[in-house]
Motif scaffolding. Structure first.
Motif, PDB file in Angstrom:
ATOM      1  N   THR A  14      45.849   7.723  46.066  1.00  0.00           N
ATOM      2  CA  THR A  14      44.954   8.731  46.633  1.00  0.00           C
ATOM      3  C   THR A  14      45.577  10.116  46.544  1.00  0.00           C
ATOM      4  O   THR A  14      46.786  10.270  46.460  1.00  0.00           O
ATOM      5  N   ILE A 127      37.281   5.310  40.843  1.00  0.00           N
ATOM      6  CA  ILE A 127      36.571   4.685  41.963  1.00  0.00           C
ATOM      7  C   ILE A 127      35.206   4.181  41.502  1.00  0.00           C
ATOM      8  O   ILE A 127      34.743   3.127  41.914  1.00  0.00           O
TER       9      ILE A 127
ATOM     10  N   ASN B 248      39.402   4.494  53.097  1.00  0.00           N
ATOM     11  CA  ASN B 248      40.170   5.729  52.879  1.00  0.00           C
ATOM     12  C   ASN B 248      40.448   5.988  51.403  1.00  0.00           C
ATOM     13  O   ASN B 248      40.542   7.126  50.976  1.00  0.00           O
ATOM     14  N   LYS B 249      40.566   4.904  50.636  1.00  0.00           N
ATOM     15  CA  LYS B 249      40.827   5.060  49.200  1.00  0.00           C
ATOM     16  C   LYS B 249      39.669   5.741  48.485  1.00  0.00           C
ATOM     17  O   LYS B 249      39.868   6.401  47.477  1.00  0.00           O
ATOM     18  N   VAL B 250      38.465   5.536  48.972  1.00  0.00           N
ATOM     19  CA  VAL B 250      37.300   6.092  48.269  1.00  0.00           C
ATOM     20  C   VAL B 250      36.757   7.352  48.963  1.00  0.00           C
ATOM     21  O   VAL B 250      35.749   7.909  48.559  1.00  0.00           O
ATOM     22  N   GLU B 252      36.739  11.323  50.108  1.00  0.00           N
ATOM     23  CA  GLU B 252      37.222  12.613  49.613  1.00  0.00           C
ATOM     24  C   GLU B 252      38.289  13.143  50.569  1.00  0.00           C
ATOM     25  O   GLU B 252      38.195  12.948  51.783  1.00  0.00           O
ATOM     26  N   PRO B 253      39.300  13.825  50.020  1.00  0.00           N
ATOM     27  CA  PRO B 253      40.453  14.166  50.868  1.00  0.00           C
ATOM     28  C   PRO B 253      40.155  15.087  52.053  1.00  0.00           C
ATOM     29  O   PRO B 253      40.798  14.973  53.093  1.00  0.00           O
ATOM     30  N   PHE B 254      39.200  15.985  51.920  1.00  0.00           N
ATOM     31  CA  PHE B 254      38.933  16.929  53.019  1.00  0.00           C
ATOM     32  C   PHE B 254      37.509  16.786  53.528  1.00  0.00           C
ATOM     33  O   PHE B 254      36.758  17.750  53.602  1.00  0.00           O
ATOM     34  N   ASN B 255      37.123  15.565  53.884  1.00  0.00           N
ATOM     35  CA  ASN B 255      35.712  15.351  54.198  1.00  0.00           C
ATOM     36  C   ASN B 255      35.268  15.885  55.553  1.00  0.00           C
ATOM     37  O   ASN B 255      34.093  16.166  55.745  1.00  0.00           O
TER      38      ASN B 255
END
Lengths: 361, 361
Positions: A14, A127, B248-250, B252-255
């Motif tokens: 990630t 993904i 968490n793997k799928v 987006e980092p700043f959701n």
């Protein structure tokens, strides 16, 4: 464990964001001011004018946002001289990447990405269980000739960050024209212009909007950088109406929060703030180039608000030492760039503190 | 037109949100105060305490949010007496639906949904090209026996809104226990508890957290309703660590935006505001039941902050007439409930204005 959608998901590394200031303070128990030059953010806080627009919306937060982003669409379409129907807004422009993949790709499709570049294109494509064709940069620049060679009937999306992150380089109008001629009618060219406003006056930077009519092009821009609104999450995609309409079908109804919409409407008209940011960036960039080069480090020439620096030695160690001094930069191993750091241009005092610390470590 | 990810996408009828107040004012050129009782929002603005927390973060909006939601995870895990690793936060709890589908389903998998219920389960599943098995409600309640009959090896997710929207009914602990026994190890039960705080003291409302250990259960709750933060977009999922980790793997980092995080941390401890909302809702509900029934309309008994009302006649006409009087309710044709409206409980003066207008039209 329950079966996952596809086997890629477990393997995916990630995205690791730049360390937040609070996290660094917490972990290293630093009491002094920590400065962050790690995530290509605007080093300035949003203007009073924009914060005023946010404050006026606070009492309405119990209401859902406008799912259609009416006023924001109007403001941005006016600025770009396009129709509101040419625009789609996202929870950051990275959401537009996800929406494009969701609307247009299915298992077995191919995408073409460069490496190193913004990591989300590849992660998001894996993904979705797509086949990712990777084309290395050439001299820290996108190699559009090689990318064109990889085009096939299976190519659904080609991702081009322009300017690129983490190098700061850009492809020119001529290069892009040449590439576009080779792109077939079943392929989408996804032009990520997150740093557009920093780059648009660079020599031969492409006027990408001209491709919208004849080609399947999705251009993204963001309020996270020049407009200093990374914390609020708002970006947008520009494309032909049919492409926008398909992405709207797969979009969550309330993806852009109300304060982001209000802030962004104000920000697009706040020319004073944009000029201030551009000036600060230009001055800081010259200062950093000069000082980094006099320390013997190579800088990749940048069309953005950050610089990729070749330290030519243990960048992980230097990164950690800078961190202990309260300066967060980005160490580039995650991108396969060993010995490199990426530093975001700060205020002049931040730039000076960074150079001073670098000399010490 | 370029080929879409799957043929469902063009056919999908996108979710139509309740009309925003500004849109109604704009379209009908209403100058008076427009009241919205259409989207099950909290009719109160967030408390001063929560708005204070937002204001303190405004100067940091140039920075990306904390992608890990550190402080918010700590606050909610403390409240629920769980580990932070049991939680995932989303851009509204609807994002958790999308993340679950993305992490755990692939083409050909089946999901089970009720009808009518929250529309996003079905829409999001069709976008993912899944097979949707539909089980009608029985007497305005989830029919868990019939839903259990549809379970097969192909069933990946069963969506249960508890309490349900748009009916306001709920399934009891006993009913859910019985259903859970029939669910296999390859199936996820997705319990959407968006209205949890309104329902938790109802007779036999299930304590769903107890299922986390032994079953594949994802529970979602939101800050949009009881906490009055619909405009900021923040909700969360609760599950076993392995399920959270896959989602968490799928992600987006700043959701989740920074202001949503700051507001939510403050809101979970603002018991005074929660009590005020619950009291207002309870009083308003009794008032509306009484007056609607005395007008000859049937109300479905609700465990939430809204009421489904059977007008037994042209609800579209009544909806439009109310709209012209500046009162927005939800007309229920989109859910297949002809003759019905759904009305969100407002302040007492809003409730009175609604009843008065209903008498007039």
């Amino acid at each position: 464990m329950i079966r996952l959608a596809n086997k890629n998901i477990l393997k995916i590394r990630t995205y690791k964001p730049g360390k937040p200031i609070e996290e660094v303070k917490r972990e290293l128990r630093l009491k002094d001011r920590v400065i962050k030059m790690a995530s290509n953010e605007n080093t300035l806080s949003p203007s009073r004018r924009v914060l005023g627009a946010i404050k006026r919306k606070l009492n309405d937060l119990n209401r859902y946002p406008d799912g259609g982003c009416f006023y924001l669409k109007r403001a941005v379409s006016t600025m770009l001289r396009l129709e509101p129907e040419n625009l789609i807004f996202g929870n950051g422009s990275d959401e537009i990447i996800i929406l494009a993949l969701k609307a247009f790709t299915k298992k077995g499709d191919e995408v073409i990405v460069a490496r190193p570049t913004f990591l989300i294109y590849e992660i998001a494509s894996l993904i979705q269980d797509l086949k990712v064709k990777v084309v290395p940069l050439k001299g820290f620049r996108y190699d559009l000739d090689k990318m064109a060679e990889k085009l096939s009937e299976k190519t659904k999306i080609v991702f081009i960050a322009n300017p690129d992150n983490p190098t700061g380089s850009y492809v020119t109008g001529k290069e892009l024209d040449c590439f576009m001629k080779k792109v077939g009618k079943d392929t989408i060219v996804f032009l990520d212009e997150a740093y557009y406003e920093f780059a648009k006056n660079m020599k031969n930077y492409p006027k990408s909007i001209k491709y919208l009519k004849a080609k399947n092009v999705i251009i993204t821009r963001t309020f996270s950088k020049i407009y200093a609104l990374a914390g609020l999450r708002v970006g947008y995609g520009v494309a032909r109406k049919e492409l926008i309409s398909a992405m709207n079908k797969v979009r969550e109804p309330f993806n852009v929060n109300s304060l982001a919409q209000a802030a962004a409407v104000e920000a697009v008209n706040d020319n004073k703030f944009v000029s201030k940011t551009l000036k600060l960036t230009a001055t800081g960039k010259q200062y950093l180039y000069k000082n980094l080069e006099s320390l013997g480090y190579d800088c990749v020439k940048s069309a953005t608000n950050f610089i990729l620096v070749n330290l030519k030695r243990n960048s992980k160690l230097i990164y950690r030492k800078l961190l202990k001094k309260g300066i967060i930069v980005r160490e580039m191993s995650q991108w396969g760039l060993k010995g490199f750091i990426r530093v975001t241009i700060g205020t002049m005092s931040e730039n000076k503190r960074f150079i001073k610390a670098l000399k010490e470590v």
